[in-house]
Design an enzyme around this catalytic site. Structure first.
Site: not given
Length: 262
Positions: A70, A175
Site C-alpha cells: 500500500c 496506488c
C-alpha cells in the site's frame, strides 16, 4: 518460506499474484482491514495505528518477510512497522515507480490517490528521481474505492484520464489498487493520446522481487505450485473477498482453493 502482504483492502492482490508467479512454492498470508478501510482519509496517526494492527496480525503467522502493499501506508506507517517488527521480520515498503518512469526523460503522469498527490513524500520522489522529466501529478478521487467495490471504476478512470496530458509517454500507477484495472486505464488513455504506445510502471513485481532479495533467494517461477494462502480480515482468519474474483490476480490466487466470501 512464508511471505505476508498487508493493505487496507484488495490492493495487495497485484503484489500477491506477482509473488505467486515468481515463487509458486511460497506460502502467502494476506492481511487486510475491512473494518477500518479506507485508510486514505484517515489522519497519519490513525492510519499508522490501523496498519500496525494489520501488520501484527500477519506477524502472528510467523512470515519470513512482510510486504506493505500500500503506497499510503508506506508513506505514513513504514517507520513504525519497521521499529515494531525488524530485525525479526524484514518489512518491505511500496514506492511509486517514478525513477524508472522518468529514466527516459519523457512526459510522465503519476496517477495517485488525492492524499498522495502533491504530498511532500511524492514531491520528494519527483525531486530526487525525475528532475529530467516533465511530470504531471494526476489525482484519482474515488478510483481505489471503486476498485475495492468492484464497480464504478469507469467513471473514475475517465475523470483521471481527462487530467492526463495528451502527450504523456509514461504512466506511473501510484496506488496498488490501480494495477488491478491497468487494462481499463490503458484503454482510456489510448483514447486520450490517440493510440500512443504508452509505458506503464507499477510496483507489484518490483516489490515482490525486492522481498525475495531481502531473504537472499531468487525468483523461480518453474517451481511446483505448492504454496498455501491464508487470508486475515482485520486480524481474523477468513475468506478471500468476493470482489477479488473480479480481477485476474484474485482469480489466480483463488485457484489455490481458498475460501471466497460473499
Amino acid at each position: 518460506m512464508k511471505i505476508a502482504l498487508m493493505d487496507s483492502g484488495i490492493g495487495l492482490l497485484a503484489a500477491a499474484a506477482a509473488m505467486r508467479r515468481l515463487r509458486p512454492d511460497v506460502d502467502l498470508v494476506l492481511s487486510c482491514d475491512p473494518d477500518g478501510m479506507p485508510w486514505g482519509p484517515r489522519t497519519p496517526a490513525d492510519l499508522t495505528g490501523r496498519a500496525l494492527g494489520v501488520a501484527q496480525a500477519a506477524a502472528g503467522h510467523r512470515p519470513d518477510a512482510l510486504i506493505v502493499a500500500c503506497n499510503t501506508a508506506s508513506v505514513h506507517a513504514l517507520p513504525t512497522l519497521r521499529a515494531e517488527l525488524e530485525p525479526g521480520i524484514p518489512v518491505i515498503g511500496t514506492v511509486p515507480a517514478i525513477k524508472p518512469a522518468a529514466a527516459a526523460g519523457g512526459r510522465v503522469a503519476i496517477w495517485a490517490t488525492p492524499a498522495t498527490t502533491g504530498s511532500p513524500y511524492q514531491r520528494g520522489l519527483i525531486r530526487d528521481f525525475a528532475a529530467g522529466a516533465r511530470v504531471t501529478e494526476v489525482p484519482c478521487p474515488g478510483l481505489a474505492d471503486a476498485v475495492e467495490a468492484g464497480d464504478g471504476t469507469a467513471a473514475a478512470v475517465a475523470a483521471a484520464a481527462a487530467l492526463t496530458p495528451a502527450d504523456v509517454t509514461d504512466v506511473v500507477l501510484g496506488c496498488t489498487h490501480y494495477e488491478l484495472v491497468e487494462a481499463a486505464i490503458r484503454a482510456a488513455l489510448a483514447e486520450r493520446t490517440g493510440g500512443a504506445d504508452l509505458r506503464f510502471h507499477g510496483s507489484a513485481e518490483p516489490v515482490a522481487v525486492q522481498a525475495l532479495r531481502r531473504l537472499g533467494v531468487f525468483p523461480e517461477p518453474g517451481r511446483p505450485r505448492t504454496g498455501t494462502l491464508t487470508v486475515l480480515l482485520s486480524g481474523q482468519e477468513g475468506a478471500l473477498p468476493a470482489a477479488a474474483l473480479g480481477y485476474a490476480e484474485g482469480r489466480l490466487l483463488a485457484e489455490e482453493g481458498a475460501a471466497v466470501g460473499r
